[in-house]
Structures are given as structure tokens and as C-alpha cells.
Design an enzyme around this catalytic site. Structure first.
Site, PDB file in Angstrom:
ATOM      1  N   CYS B 114       0.908  -1.189  -0.002  1.00 39.15           N
ATOM      2  CA  CYS B 114       0.000   0.183  -0.038  1.00 39.15           C
ATOM      3  C   CYS B 114       0.743   1.001  -0.011  1.00 39.15           C
ATOM      4  CB  CYS B 114      -0.956   0.033   1.183  1.00 39.15           C
ATOM      5  SG  CYS B 114      -1.849  -1.583   1.232  1.00 39.15           S
ATOM      6  N   HIS B 412      -9.689   2.751  -1.378  1.00 38.15           N
ATOM      7  CA  HIS B 412      -8.192   2.405  -1.286  1.00 38.15           C
ATOM      8  C   HIS B 412      -7.829   1.388  -2.304  1.00 38.15           C
ATOM      9  CE1 HIS B 412      -4.110   1.417   0.083  1.00 38.15           C
ATOM     10  NE2 HIS B 412      -4.607   0.319   0.822  1.00 38.15           N
ATOM     11  N   CYS B 447       0.562   3.059   5.924  1.00 37.15           N
ATOM     12  CA  CYS B 447       1.208   1.712   6.491  1.00 37.15           C
ATOM     13  C   CYS B 447       0.694   0.865   5.150  1.00 37.15           C
ATOM     14  CB  CYS B 447       0.115   1.419   7.605  1.00 37.15           C
ATOM     15  SG  CYS B 447      -1.579   1.417   7.310  1.00 37.15           S
TER      16      CYS B 447
END
Lengths: 345, 461
Positions: B114, B412, B447
Site C-alpha cells: 500500500c 483504497h 501503512c
């Protein structure tokens, strides 16, 4: 029997029978099934004449054969592919160094051979693996020549029958001060007794206290820790480990076969889950370590096992090792717990 | 190309005298010119049949159009995708070739879960600062809908063995080892390979350890939707987003959601922790966790001179960055806690504290990720024992966190999130500096799977 030959942990000397090569587990289970049937038949029908070497039902209390099997000059040069398959299955890094669980796979058929002897007093099939304890003293690599020994010892009462230790040792071929690997597998034969009224006595057995508790504790009385991992074990887990270990005990192979032994479905090999936990510890275990496991309720397949593999938190002692525990998160039941502790030189 | 001295800017918190190596070396500024992304879409919806390459090309082409880069040879285009088919080995280069940029623009793929988009930005910024390139694009793309499907390990090994065999007999022998179960396709999973726990399950453990409540998580989720909706309504994204496949806004956005609606959702992660030590029950729902999303984003970076020469505006300076990783495998630290470790190191190097930031952009992998991050920095024992700090790292005014919404509302698409956040943060500090006439600063924290994290400082020029 020689002065330098194997002795039991209690120091009793054992007769040595040297075999030409390590037996394969697959064939032993066929023999084990035959002798198990014989022993079971002997128990069920005391007056039935029993064929072969199996002990007569009225022989008196069961006695272990006072013999150790030994195979010298075991070549491991051809095991690279087999070791790789084992390492991939157990999530070990692939290398030519044998994990302690692999040496169990290598050595245990010799212990099984002891268990299928005609004079071994307990049936191989249906025995419950209670606990396992391994001292792994240093790296064993593909290509090393080994000397493997195995015997049974320490027959003793258990709340629900009798338990026995199967000891296997791996020595460097050509001699050394001590074995490079030593495994003690503790098995329970349910419903047997030692004929001295000791079976069933509370506190008659020391080690399996924990296993007893976990097996019998009602759900909810044990509080699991936060998990560090989760294993999704497919229906073929037992067959896969059976193929690589040679341990094709029917309770691991299929639901149908497992039902015959009282399990609702096939169950995972104890040494599979213990070896997965050992692999999870990773390189932190070092080259020499003590690896222990006590088994609780069986892992039914397919199934999900939550595990916590955690360093033993003792500040200032970096070599304190790891504890591990596996449980069923849905029922809060313990499957196994153990440790991996680095050993000094 | 010769390197140049840093020419502009003195960080506010740097009065102590130690400004750190990041600003004293012979490097020049890397500035953020602008960004462009496509609206993010929930998996399986509007972009269900859009490929990574198509989405990244669309985002890149929108950037080219916005800044008049047709035919331009940029220094580098860097990006990646977390879920990538092996045929897309040169995903970003192929997107460049399919764009209006000069075909002489080099490109490469990178991947850091990510944190891919932010890591791409760090790479481009560093090349610019070192004088290796004058301009570059960083970005990322991900599709869950069009994810690659792999064959099982058994089938893969059998096919490889068959292709290595030299005889028909050898090939047949290799294929004969196949079992029916080997034919089952493998779809990508977000499970951590070493633990078998999904990211959500990992975060549920961290959430339980830190005692983060359901209510607090739902409040973060609500704020994310409300802030993103306000930002869209106020036109904030007008020059940051190009419509794609008929979509003009992020379709995960729920402007009308409420605490009541969020409270009605059933927990999806941490359900089996109910009986564990240290947990009051599951708290993480589909509402306070990010949905699986498709999308792509890009950011244009340059040297100040290149931007001036091309008559382009400059939003902000990409000051410095720090990555970190944590030991999560045996539960020592939470999977998504790496940015908590990275930020104190980043700020110490730059002589800054949390109070020096007008904006904190903390990627909302889950609402509780934001909350555990902030809670950790406020915990003196944790900061001493885990971060090696003398005491608590500091508190953050929550009104400065994710002021224009974040991943809970926007969605996301793994590798695309970094570009979304960098462009948003750059525009935020530019606007704030224009209002106040003072330097404005944003801290970015992302993160990532594998216990990874990337963080960065972005500052107005």
C-alpha cells in the site's frame, strides 16, 4: 547386549537388533493393523486362541520388549528432493539442513518397527499421541551418514490406560558423545492397564496433565491469547503430510477411515502441527534447540487453527526461546501447546 | 548534471540548530507541481473490466493534459500495482507508450504494497534532488475487479516440469502428477503470507491491544465521509481528478452516512478474538474499514527550475521521507504500526515535532489505524520502550487529521493511495500558505502489508 549399547532413560540396558536399513512406515501400518487386530481380538475374546507371536491374553502385565533397533550407515545423500518437499509443506525455508521435524520423519519408522513387533504389548492403531519432546543438538545436512536407534520404554499408567515412550535417536555415523537428535514420543493406549491396579489412579501420570485438562475442559474455561497466526488447513492436509512423512495412519487419511477410530473427520498429524509451529519460530531457534509439544483436542480436517507463537518474555535472556499454542477459535479449545528453546553447546 | 545547494525554505521547528543531513547535503528541492487521478470506484462496479494499464494510462494522460506535457520527455515515470499480472512486467512503461508523453520518457515499476505510490514519489523526488532528473511522475494503480488469477502451485509446477521436459513421454509424465484440486484457480488474497491472518484480522488484534472503541472508529469513518464530501463540493478535487468511464466522483463516498448507520453494521474482523485476552469484542466493520477499490493516481514532480522553465505552478516541496518496518510475525508489534516508528525518526532528522504540522494525512487503511497511530504517540511507556524516545512523542489536534477525507471515504486502490494523498497534501499546504502567508506543512503516513510503512514531509514553497 553390549556395555556401550543403548540403555533406557532409566539406565536399563537394551538388547540391540541391527536392521539392514530403515523400514518404510507404509508397510509397517499394514503389519500394525494386523497385530492391532490380534491384540484387540485377544482382549475382546480372552479364550480365543491367538496366532503368531502376540502375547497370550493371560501372560500377566504387559511388558515392553527389551530391545533397541539400530540401523547404521544410513545414507542421506539421496534425500534432497524429499527434504525439499517436507520443507515446503511445513513452511520451512528450503535448505540442505534438516529441521528437527524432518529427523523425526527419518527416524520414527524405526520406532514404529518396535511397536509392530509381535511382543510389543500395545496396538499401534488407535494409540493416541500425547506429547513429543525433541533435543536437536546441531545441524544435520543432506549427505551426512547417520546411525539411527529406537526403542520403547517407560511403560506407565495413565488415567485412561497406559502410556509408553518411543525413543528414537540419530547419531553421527562413526560415533560421538551423544546423539545429535533425540526424540521421545509419548503414546496412550486407551483401555489397557498394567495389571497392578495403578491405571485410573489420579496423579499416576505426570506429563500429560495439561493434555488431559485441555481435552476434557469444557469450552470457555480456557482463555486463548491474541493470535499471531491462523492456519487454514485443507481437507488434504493429512494426506499431504502422510505422503511426505510416510505416516499413513488411517485417521489422517480420510474422514471414512477416521470414523472407524471414533473421529468425526480426518485429523491432522500431531507432528505436522508441531512442525508448523517450529517452522514459524524461524531462524530464532538456532542450530540446537529443545522442541516440545503436548497435544490436546485433535485438529479436525478441514479446519482453521489459531496459533500464538511468541517469544518467552524474559528481559536479558535473549535465548529464552518461544512458546506456542494452537487452538480452535470458534470453540476456544486447545489443540496443542509447546516450546522451542535454544540449547547451549 | 551538477548538483546545487538547497535554495529556499527554513523549517519552522529547526531553530534548535540541527537541521539534519536531509537539508544540508548538496541537493536541490523537489517540488510537487500537481496531481491527477481518476475517481476511485468500489471493486466490481464502474471499473469492473478496466485493467491496471488502462486506468494508469487514463490518470497519466489526464496529468499530461492538465500541464501541457504532450510530446515532453520527462526524466522518469515511476509507479506500480500491488496486484499485478506477470505480463504487466513493464506496466508503467507501457502506460507511457500509450500516453501523449514522448516515447523517450523512461519508466519503471516498483511495488511496496500500500506504500507503492508514496515510495514512487520518494524515488522520483530523490532523483530530482540529486540532479539525476529534472522532472518525473510518480503514481500507482490497482484493480481488484480485474485482478490476476493464478494457477495452483501443483498445476504451476506440473506445467513448468512439462515445459522443461524434452520428450513427449516426459511431458505426459509431468502432467500425470496433476490432481483435480490442482485445477482450482487461486485468487489474490490479502492474507499475510507468514501469519495467515488477513490485514483486517491483524488490525483487529492491534485495535484490541490498544483498546480502541467501536464508537471512536465510527467517528473517524463519519468524519472521513463528511470531509471528503465537503472537499468535493467545494471544488477541491476539480484540478486533481479526471473523470473515467463516466465516473466523476469517488463512488464509495457516502455523504449522508451517520453514526447511527455506521453503528448498525456488523463486525467483520476480529470476531474470533471475542474470547481472547484483552478484548471487549469485535469493533471493526465494513463501515470503519476501507473497501476493496479500483483506481489510479499520478503526481508530477520537478525541480524548481524545470517548473519555472515550463511555466508551471508549484504547490509544495517534497522535503524528506522515511520508511520503516516492524516485527509483527510473532505479535511483537502490530502489522500496520510501521509509520508510528518512521515518523519520530523523520521529524528528528528534520528538527521538527508534531506541532510543526498544519495537516496530518494518515492513510485510513482502517479507522483504527489512525487511532492506534495517534494513541501510540501519546503513550509514554510505548514511546520509551518501542520507539526509544524520552517520553510520549506527542499529541495531535484531531482537526488537523485527514481534513479532506481519506481512504475510508475515497476507497483504497492499494498502489494509487500514495498519489492521492501526496497531491491532496500538496494542495492543502499551498492553499494554507496562500491564506496565511506562512509556511504550511503536511505529514504523510502510509501503512502497508508486510509490516511496512512510508512517511513524508510536504511543505509549502
Amino acid at each position: 547386549m553390549t556395555a556401550t549399547g543403548p540403555t533406557t532413560s532409566a539406565g536399563d540396558p537394551l538388547g540391540v537388533e541391527t536392521l539392514p536399513s530403515l523400514p518404510g512406515l507404509g508397510g509397517l501400518y499394514a503389519r500394525g493393523a494386523a497385530s492391532s487386530g490380534r491384540i484387540a481380538a485377544g482382549r475382546a475374546l480372552p479364550n480365543l486362541p491367538v496366532i503368531g507371536q502376540a502375547r497370550e491374553p493371560d501372560d500377566g502385565p504387559p511388558v515392553l520388549p527389551g530391545v533397541a533397533y539400530r540401523v547404521t550407515g544410513v545414507e542421506t545423500g539421496g534425500l534432497a528432493t524429499h527434504l525439499r518437499d517436507y520443507q515446503r509443506l511445513l513452511h520451512e525455508p528450503v535448505s540442505d539442513v534438516m529441521p528437527a521435524g524432518y529427523l523425526h520423519v527419518l527416524a520414527f519408522p524405526l520406532a514404529t518397527a518396535v511397536m509392530v513387533r509381535g511382543d510389543f504389548p500395545l496396538p499401534l492403531l488407535g494409540m493416541v499421541h500425547l506429547a513429543n519432546e525433541v533435543e536437536h543438538r546441531g545441524p544435520v545436512r543432506v549427505g551426512d551418514r547417520l546411525d539411527v536407534r529406537a526403542w520403547a520404554e517407560n511403560l506407565r499408567p495413565h488415567r485412561r490406560g497406559v502410556q509408553v515412550d518411543l525413543v528414537a535417536e540419530v547419531w553421527p555415523d562413526g560415533g560421538a558423545d551423544r546423539p545429535v537428535w533425540r526424540g521421545i514420543s509419548t503414546y496412550l493406549a486407551r483401555g489397557f492397564d498394567l495389571g497392578d491396579g495403578a491405571a485410573g489412579a489420579a496423579g499416576a501420570d505426570d506429563r500429560p496433565e495439561r493434555s488431559e485438562r485441555s481435552e476434557r475442559a469444557p469450552a470457555g474455561t480456557w482463555t486463548p491469547p491474541l493470535p499471531t497466526g491462523r492456519w487454514a488447513l485443507g481437507p488434504g492436509t493429512g494426506r499431504a503430510y502422510g505422503a511426505v512423512s510416510g505416516d499413513r495412519n488411517p485417521i489422517h487419511m480420510s474422514a471414512l477411515a477416521a470414523k472407524a477410530f471414533g473421529f468425526p473427520r480426518a485429523i491432522a498429524h500431531g507432528m505436522y502441527v508441531a512442525a508448523r509451529a517450529l517452522a514459524d519460530v524461524g531462524t530464532a531457534r538456532g542450530d540446537a534447540y529443545r522442541w516440545t509439544v503436548e497435544f490436546g483436542g485433535p485438529v479436525l480436517l478441514p479446519g482453521t487453527v489459531d496459533v500464538a507463537v511468541t517469544p518467552v518474555a524474559e528481559p536479558g535472556t535473549p535465548a529464552a526461546g518461544f512458546r506456542y499454542v494452537g487452538w480452535n477459535a470458534r470453540h476456544g479449545r486447545l489443540h496443542f501447546e509447546g516450546g522451542v528453546v535454544p540449547l547451549g553447546p | 548534471m551538477a548538483t546545487r545547494k538547497t535554495t529556499t525554505g527554513t523549517p519552522r521547528g529547526a531553530s534548535s540548530g540541527t537541521t539534519g543531513s536531509a537539508r544540508t547535503a548538496d541537493v536541490r528541492d523537489a517540488v510537487i507541481v500537481g496531481g491527477n487521478r481518476i475517481p476511485f470506484s468500489r471493486a466490481g462496479k464502474r471499473y469492473a473490466d478496466a485493467s491496471n494499464q488502462e486506468m494508469f494510462t487514463a490518470a497519466l494522460e489526464g496529468l499530461v493534459a492538465r500541464f501541457g506535457l504532450q510530446g515532453e520527455r520527462l526524466g522518469e515515470v515511476v509507479g506500480g500495482a500491488v496486484l499485478k499480472h506477470s505480463r504487466d512486467f513493464n506496466l508503467v512503461r507501457e502506460a507511457v507508450l500509450g500516453s501523449s508523453l514522448s516515447a523517450q520518457t523512461p519508466a519503471f515499476d516498483l511495488q511496496q504494497a500500500c506504500a507503492t505510490g508514496l515510495e514512487a514519489t520518494i524515488n522520483v523526488a530523490n532523483k530530482i534532488r540529486l540532479g539525476q532528473i529534472d522532472s518525473g511522475v510518480a503514481g500507482g494503480t490497482d484493480t481488484i475487479s480485474d485482478a490476476p488469477v493464478a494457477v495452483s502451485e501443483g498445476l504451476r509446477r506440473a506445467l513448468l516440469a512439462a515445459s522443461h521436459a524434452t520428450t513427449l513421454q516426459g511431458r505426459l509424465k509431468a502432467l500425470a502428477r496433476l490432481r483435480p484440486v490442482d485445477l482450482k484457480p487461486l485468487t489474490p488474497a490479502t492474507d499475510e503470507p507468514r501469519t495467515g491472518l488477513s490485514m483486517g484480522e491483524h488490525q483487529a488484534i492491534t485495535t484490541a491491544r490498544w483498546g480502541i472503541t467501536r464508537d471512536a472508529q465510527d467517528e473517524v469513518a463519519l468524519a472521513s465521509h463528511q470531509n471528503l464530501a465537503r472537499a468535493w463540493d467545494s471544488g477541491f478535487f476539480d484540478d486533481l481528478v479526471t473523470p473515467f468511464r463516466g465516473l466523476t466522483r469517488d463512488d464509495n463516498l457516502r455523504p449522508d452516512t451517520s453514526l447511527e448507520k455506521l453503528a448498525s453494521l456488523k463486525p467483520v474482523f476480529g470476531k474470533s478474538l471475542a474470547s481472547s485476552e484483552a478484548t471487549a469484542g469485535p469493533t471493526m466493520t465494513a463501515g470503519n474499514s476501507t473497501p476493496l477499490t479500483d483506481g489510479a493516481s499520478t503526481v508530477l514532480l520537478a525541480s524548481t527550475e524545470w517548473a519555472e522553465a515550463h511555466d508551471l505552478p508549484v504547490l509544495a516541496r517534497f522535503v524528506d521521507a522515511e520508511t520503516a518496518a516492524v516485527d509483527f510475525v510473532h505479535g511483537h508489534e502490530g502489522l500496520l504500526m510501521a509509520p508510528v516508528h518512521a515518523v519520530p525518526r523523520l521529524l528528528a532528522r528534520n528538527g521538527m515535532t508534531l506541532a510543526d504540522f498544519d495537516f496530518l494525512e494518515i492513510h485510513e487503511a482502517f479507522a483504527s489505524t489512525v487511532l492506534t497511530t495517534l494513541a501510540a504517540w501519546e503513550d509514554a511507556d510505548y514511546c520509551k520502550n518501542e520507539l526509544g524516545l524520552p517520553g510520549a512523542f506527542g499529541s495531535v489536534d484531531r482537526a488537523r487529521v485527514n481534513v479532506n477525507g481519506s481512504s475510508l471515504a475515497a476507497g483504497h486502490p492499494f498502489a494509487a493511495t500514495g498519489g492521492r494523498i501526496v497531491a491532496t497534501a500538496a494542495k492543502l499546504v499551498a492553499q494554507r500558505a496562500a491564506e496565511t502567508g506562512e509556511t504550511a506543512r503536511a505529514l504523510v503516513s502510509v501503512c502497508a502489508a508486510g509490516g511496512l510503512g512510508a512517511t513524508a514531509i510536504i511543505e509549502s514553497v
